[in-house]
Design a protein around this motif. Structure first.
Motif, mmCIF file in Angstrom:
data_model
loop_
_atom_site.group_PDB
_atom_site.id
_atom_site.type_symbol
_atom_site.label_atom_id
_atom_site.label_comp_id
_atom_site.label_asym_id
_atom_site.label_seq_id
_atom_site.Cartn_x
_atom_site.Cartn_y
_atom_site.Cartn_z
ATOM 1 N N GLU A 190 28.372 49.781 39.184
ATOM 2 C CA GLU A 190 28.095 48.841 40.267
ATOM 3 C C GLU A 190 28.215 47.404 39.779
ATOM 4 N N SER A 191 27.750 47.144 38.556
ATOM 5 C CA SER A 191 27.825 45.797 37.989
ATOM 6 C C SER A 191 29.270 45.338 37.826
ATOM 7 N N CYS A 192 30.116 46.256 37.351
ATOM 8 C CA CYS A 192 31.536 45.925 37.175
ATOM 9 C C CYS A 192 32.204 45.643 38.521
ATOM 10 N N LYS A 193 31.894 46.471 39.503
ATOM 11 C CA LYS A 193 32.506 46.296 40.826
ATOM 12 C C LYS A 193 32.047 44.983 41.470
ATOM 13 N N THR A 194 30.757 44.672 41.333
ATOM 14 C CA THR A 194 30.223 43.430 41.896
ATOM 15 C C THR A 194 30.856 42.215 41.222
ATOM 16 N N TRP A 195 30.956 42.273 39.895
ATOM 17 C CA TRP A 195 31.546 41.160 39.145
ATOM 18 C C TRP A 195 33.008 40.979 39.525
ATOM 19 N N ALA A 196 33.762 42.078 39.593
ATOM 20 C CA ALA A 196 35.182 41.991 39.934
ATOM 21 C C ALA A 196 35.382 41.451 41.347
ATOM 22 N N GLY A 197 34.521 41.863 42.270
ATOM 23 C CA GLY A 197 34.633 41.382 43.639
ATOM 24 C C GLY A 197 34.404 39.879 43.732
ATOM 25 N N LYS A 198 33.578 39.362 42.828
ATOM 26 C CA LYS A 198 33.244 37.938 42.856
ATOM 27 C C LYS A 198 34.219 37.087 42.052
ATOM 28 N N TYR A 199 34.626 37.603 40.883
ATOM 29 C CA TYR A 199 35.440 36.789 39.982
ATOM 30 C C TYR A 199 36.871 37.281 39.764
ATOM 31 N N ALA A 200 37.187 38.487 40.204
ATOM 32 C CA ALA A 200 38.552 38.998 40.015
ATOM 33 C C ALA A 200 38.980 39.845 41.205
ATOM 34 N N PRO A 201 38.944 39.263 42.416
ATOM 35 C CA PRO A 201 39.341 40.040 43.604
ATOM 36 C C PRO A 201 40.809 40.431 43.526
ATOM 37 N N GLY A 202 41.101 41.669 43.927
ATOM 38 C CA GLY A 202 42.480 42.131 43.860
ATOM 39 C C GLY A 202 42.958 42.347 42.438
ATOM 40 N N GLY A 203 42.017 42.356 41.470
ATOM 41 C CA GLY A 203 42.397 42.569 40.071
ATOM 42 C C GLY A 203 42.899 41.319 39.384
ATOM 43 N N LYS A 204 42.797 40.151 40.050
ATOM 44 C CA LYS A 204 43.292 38.900 39.479
ATOM 45 C C LYS A 204 42.135 37.937 39.246
ATOM 46 N N SER A 205 42.112 37.340 38.064
ATOM 47 C CA SER A 205 41.095 36.346 37.750
ATOM 48 C C SER A 205 41.775 35.010 37.476
ATOM 49 N N ALA A 206 41.091 33.925 37.826
ATOM 50 C CA ALA A 206 41.648 32.597 37.585
ATOM 51 C C ALA A 206 41.490 32.161 36.136
ATOM 52 N N ARG A 207 40.740 32.930 35.371
ATOM 53 C CA ARG A 207 40.494 32.560 33.982
ATOM 54 C C ARG A 207 40.885 33.695 33.054
ATOM 55 N N LYS A 208 41.336 33.329 31.841
ATOM 56 C CA LYS A 208 41.733 34.331 30.858
ATOM 57 C C LYS A 208 40.538 35.198 30.449
ATOM 58 N N SER A 209 39.371 34.585 30.363
ATOM 59 C CA SER A 209 38.182 35.354 29.994
ATOM 60 C C SER A 209 37.865 36.391 31.067
ATOM 61 N N GLY A 210 38.103 36.013 32.332
ATOM 62 C CA GLY A 210 37.866 36.941 33.431
ATOM 63 C C GLY A 210 38.847 38.100 33.405
ATOM 64 N N THR A 211 40.086 37.817 33.022
ATOM 65 C CA THR A 211 41.095 38.877 32.921
ATOM 66 C C THR A 211 40.693 39.886 31.857
ATOM 67 N N ALA A 212 40.224 39.393 30.712
ATOM 68 C CA ALA A 212 39.807 40.285 29.625
ATOM 69 C C ALA A 212 38.612 41.137 30.039
ATOM 70 N N MET A 213 37.636 40.521 30.715
ATOM 71 C CA MET A 213 36.467 41.275 31.160
ATOM 72 C C MET A 213 36.861 42.300 32.215
ATOM 73 N N ASN A 214 37.806 41.943 33.064
ATOM 74 C CA ASN A 214 38.263 42.877 34.096
ATOM 75 C C ASN A 214 38.945 44.090 33.471
ATOM 76 N N VAL A 215 39.677 43.870 32.381
ATOM 77 C CA VAL A 215 40.316 44.981 31.666
ATOM 78 C C VAL A 215 39.241 45.917 31.105
ATOM 79 N N ALA A 216 38.184 45.325 30.550
ATOM 80 C CA ALA A 216 37.086 46.130 30.004
ATOM 81 C C ALA A 216 36.438 46.964 31.103
#
Length: 200
Positions: free
Chosen positions: A135-161
């Motif tokens: 649930e934490s991963c889904k909530t974070w992705a919905g807020k910071y990486a919608p559609g699997g895309k993040s505006a920041r490189k750190s967000g992309t790495a966390m989304n991969v994790a």
């Protein structure tokens, strides 16, 4: 005739001997989890076997086949509308990433996943912990990486994790993570923290 009558019994004995048995200690621990050893919509883990697609290129065909069974009839196929929606999300996510909350949220999620990975494979607490971290991963992705895309490189790495963790638990439920998946998750969490200072 006696020889023929004994053949099925002999065959059964050979099969019983050759079949891999779950270690007694592991079997006891899995049994101790009881009904809570299963996640909703996921088969119970038997304490030894895992299913899923290999990481990287080796698992591409496996993942492609799994996705081919997904019903996409209800998905939005209007490219203009979908494009406008994605642009809108990108705009809002950039604002989110510019806030001070982003750093804390990313570090908090990284800490939560790291703690989850330290739990004993047979700890009953993993039942709730698995649901919580999903649930934490889904909530974070919905807020910071919608559609699997993040505006920041750190967000992309966390989304991969998160994707690695969600993919494993979706396929294998409570089964222990294999070393490759665990390493992938840990390295991307560390990478995301390191990249915080280089973002934007």
């Amino acid at each position: 005739v006696v020889g023929n009558a004994l053949m099925p019994a002999a065959a059964a004995a050979v099969i019983a001997i050759s079949a891999p048995a779950l270690p007694a200690i592991a079997a006891d621990k899995v049994s101790a989890l009881g009904a809570q050893g299963c996640l909703a919509g996921v088969k119970c883990w038997d304490g030894s076997s895992v299913k899923g697609c290999p990481l990287g290129e080796e698992g591409e065909e496996c993942r492609r086949k799994a996705l081919s069974d997904v019903d996409v009839s209800s998905y939005n196929t209007d490219k203009k509308q979908a494009g406008a929606s994605l642009q809108s999300k990108k705009g809002s996510i950039k604002n989110e990433n510019s806030s001070e909350a982003y750093d804390g949220d990313l570090k908090g999620l990284g800490d939560s996943i790291t703690v989850y990975l330290t739990l004993d494979d047979f700890d009953p607490a993993r039942v709730k912990a698995t649901k919580d971290v999903q649930e934490s991963c889904k909530t974070w992705a919905g807020k910071y990486a919608p559609g699997g895309k993040s505006a920041r490189k750190s967000g992309t790495a966390m989304n991969v994790a998160c994707n690695s963790l969600l993919g494993w638990t979706s396929f294998n439920g409570l089964a222990p993570l294999d070393s490759a998946t665990r390493s992938n998750i840990v390295s991307n969490i560390e990478k995301s923290i390191t990249l915080l200072g280089d973002d934007l």
